[in-house]
Write an enzyme that holds these catalytic residues in place. Structure first.
Site, PDB file in Angstrom:
ATOM      1  CG  ASP A  42      31.230  84.072  95.864  1.00 20.78           C
ATOM      2  OD1 ASP A  42      31.036  83.259  96.761  1.00 20.78           O
ATOM      3  OD2 ASP A  42      32.342  84.275  95.349  1.00 20.78           O
ATOM      4  CD  GLN A  58      30.479  82.150  91.026  1.00 16.30           C
ATOM      5  OE1 GLN A  58      31.268  81.239  91.083  1.00 16.30           O
ATOM      6  NE2 GLN A  58      30.252  82.802  89.893  1.00 16.30           N
ATOM      7  CD1 TRP A  66      30.794  76.279  94.288  1.00 18.28           C
ATOM      8  CD2 TRP A  66      32.021  74.682  93.305  1.00 18.28           C
ATOM      9  NE1 TRP A  66      31.695  76.893  93.446  1.00 18.28           N
ATOM     10  CE2 TRP A  66      32.455  75.931  92.835  1.00 18.28           C
ATOM     11  CE3 TRP A  66      32.639  73.534  92.815  1.00 18.28           C
ATOM     12  CZ2 TRP A  66      33.496  76.067  91.909  1.00 18.28           C
ATOM     13  CZ3 TRP A  66      33.670  73.665  91.881  1.00 18.28           C
ATOM     14  CH2 TRP A  66      34.081  74.927  91.449  1.00 18.28           C
ATOM     15  CD  GLU A 218      38.057  82.713  97.841  1.00 15.83           C
ATOM     16  OE1 GLU A 218      38.269  81.744  97.117  1.00 15.83           O
ATOM     17  OE2 GLU A 218      37.182  82.726  98.718  1.00 15.83           O
TER      18      GLU A 218
HETATM   19  C1  FRU Z   1      34.383  82.821  96.889  1.00 15.26           C
HETATM   20  C2  FRU Z   1      34.810  82.033  95.663  1.00 15.26           C
HETATM   21  C3  FRU Z   1      35.442  82.936  94.628  1.00 15.26           C
HETATM   22  C4  FRU Z   1      35.223  82.182  93.343  1.00 15.26           C
HETATM   23  C5  FRU Z   1      33.872  81.557  93.586  1.00 15.26           C
HETATM   24  C6  FRU Z   1      33.691  80.222  92.925  1.00 15.26           C
HETATM   25  O1  FRU Z   1      33.385  82.216  97.612  1.00 15.26           O
HETATM   26  O2  FRU Z   1      35.706  80.999  96.045  1.00 15.26           O
HETATM   27  O3  FRU Z   1      36.793  83.249  94.882  1.00 15.26           O
HETATM   28  O4  FRU Z   1      35.247  83.021  92.219  1.00 15.26           O
HETATM   29  O5  FRU Z   1      33.709  81.437  94.987  1.00 15.26           O
HETATM   30  O6  FRU Z   1      32.364  79.781  93.030  1.00 15.26           O
END
Ligand code: FRU
Length: 507
Positions: A42, A58, A66, A218
């Site tokens: 994000d 992110q 991830w 989200e």
């Molecule tokens: C959306 C999400 C958010 C969270 C983040 C974690 O893509 O799931 O809700 O804060 O990514 O990386």
């Protein structure tokens, strides 16, 4: 002479094998933001200050999947040339650094000011690794975003016993001189208010029985817009972490609500579900904070991927790209308000005048073969189609082995993007599925803008009335672009193709 190797016929000379002479394709987008290396999802903390657009993201600095989330930082003065500034917020004893927003605290409401600069304050989710507890925290910068300090009183909003409790987006609500936070809480949005960014009061819940609920909610955003006739409405964006069968086309998507906000409660007026993008690769998008009111612009950017396959896309050494920055506009048709997401005019500054070609008279099709502009992989095609002169048309781009097909059918009143044969597709069954977008032209003309950047295609129909954002991963350079219809009439009123090749700055 040819050799048989494991049942495949191979030519001795590379030159005689079409596949060998085709150039391998570079998948990294050119004018879209991508991380220098490793995993990104994000966009976070998007704030404008002193002529600079800040973009945090992110980030997992230790791999292409991830992992424990950090915030990394990039800046730009035009939203197309980005300079990466490295990792700024690291996980700590309260957890990983999940998504959130940033504001300029002009009135020093939080008391972080220590010099002439207005403090930048980031409001983000701390996510505890074990147990998954999510709470909201602050960090601030008094040197224009270069260095960041986490607030010693974190968390500022503790978890009230809700599993998914994240992604705070904070705005200044002028009529009541207070901060408003919209926060995703499972199947609803929670609204809080504050005088100082540190103490938050619960105001209301929105959405439990409204809109689309095919996945966890989200990354919300809340802002007010004025349309061309002066009507003012509030918009609430909500991303939905859906699975493969989720609407509109599978996986992650973003819906929005149009309505009113009184500093306490958001009330939606739309009955149908409204989508920000019909492509499958635009998620968790929100808008920039603090763009001067005189510009009147609301600018949006999303993460150009989909959780269904985000961890399997075939890039090497880096993973994840942002969409191009888009404006968000309020538009009214027959008394109903919707959001349009047009391209920014600033995109025109990327156009390479030396590599632009255009038609001077209407055409019954287009066949750009072995074309050097298409070969750059980073270009914009703009075309005006006379919808009264053809019932269907097809735009295709590709090479001898691979292609993307965009088709429109008047009978079905829909656009379809087919990426089943676009290159590398085997990493997810969903990737091969057709992507559909209903569209009924309101006039005889359809204005299309196709924005291509190595491994992304963003289609803007009638200046962002509808948008389709899709990734594709060619093995070899695409060299042709064709526009075809069976009508035989000159339905292609105008077209221009421009290479977008001004350089991007990387650290
Ligand atoms: C959306 C999400 C958010 C969270 C983040 C974690 O893509 O799931 O809700 O804060 O990514 O990386």
């Amino acid at each position: 002479m040819s050799l048989i190797v494991f049942g495949c016929r191979q030519n001795e000379s590379d030159e005689t094998d079409e596949r060998q002479v085709m150039k391998h394709h570079d998948l990294r987008p050119f004018y879209h933001f991508t991380p220098p290396k490793n995993w990104m999802n994000d966009p976070n903390g998007m704030v404008y200050s002193d002529g600079t657009y800040h973009l945090f993201y992110q980030y997992y600095p230790n791999g292409v999947n991830w992992g424990p989330m950090h915030w990394a930082h990039a800046t730009s003065t035009d939203l197309f040339h980005w300079e990466d500034k490295g990792t700024k917020l690291y996980p700590d004893e309260l957890g990983y650094i999940f998504s959130g927003s940033a504001v300029v605290d002009k009135n020093n409401t939080a008391g972080f000011k220590s010099n002439a600069n207005a403090p930048l304050v980031a409001i983000f989710t701390h996510h505890q690794n074990f147990g998954g507890l999510q709470q909201q925290s602050l960090a601030f910068s008094t040197d224009k975003g270069t260095t960041w300090v986490k607030y010693s009183g974190n968390p500022v909003l503790k978890n009230p016993g809700i599993t998914d409790f994240r992604d705070p987006k904070v705005i200044w609500y002028e009529p009541m001189n207070k901060w408003i936070m919209v926060l995703a809480a499972g199947n609803k949005i929670k609204i809080y208010s504050s005088q100082n960014l540190k103490d938050w009061n619960f105001e209301s819940d929105f959405g439990e029985n409204q809109g689309y609920h095919g996945g966890v909610w989200e990354c919300p955003d809340l802002f007010e817009l004025t349309d061309s006739k002066g009507a003012r409405k509030w918009a609430l964006l909500v991303s939905i972490g859906g699975g493969e069968s989720s609407e509109p086309n599978g996986g992650s998507s973003t819906q929005y609500f149009i309505g009113s906000f009184n500093g306490k409660t958001f009330t939606a007026e739309n009955q149908e579900v409204l989508w920000a993008d019909y492509g499958v690769d635009n998620y968790a998008g929100v808008s920039w904070s603090d763009i001067p009111a005189k510009d009147g612009q609301r600018i949006f950017m999303g993460w150009m991927s989909n959780w269904v396959y985000a961890g399997s896309t075939p890039t090497i050494g880096w993973r994840g790209a942002m969409t191009v920055a888009r404006e968000v506009k309020l538009a009214e048709t027959n008394g109903k308000y919707k959001l349009h997401f047009p391209l920014l005019d600033e995109l025109n500054t990327l156009k390479d005048a030396q590599h632009t070609s255009t038609a001077s008279t209407p055409l019954n099709g287009l066949d750009l073969n072995n074309n050097e502009i298409v070969g750059t992989g980073s270009y914009l095609v703009e075309m005006e189609i006379d919808a009264t002169l053809t019932d269907d048309f097809e735009i295709s781009m590709g090479n001898e082995l691979e292609k993307m097909i965009i088709s429109y059918s008047k009978a079905n009143t829909e656009f379809v993007v087919d990426r089943s044969n676009s290159g590398i597709t085997d990493f997810s069954p969903m990737f091969k599925r057709p992507i559909k977008c209903k569209f009924i032209p309101q006039s005889s003309k359809i204005f299309l803008q196709l924005l291509v950047d190595k491994s992304s295609l963003e289609i803007f129909i009638n200046k962002g009335e509808k948008v389709m954002t899709t990734l594709f991963f060619p093995k070899y350079e695409y060299r042709f672009l064709k526009v075809h219809s069976n009508s035989g009439k000159d339905f292609l009123r105008t077209y221009t193709i421009s290479a977008l090749n001004k350089s991007i700055i990387r650290q």
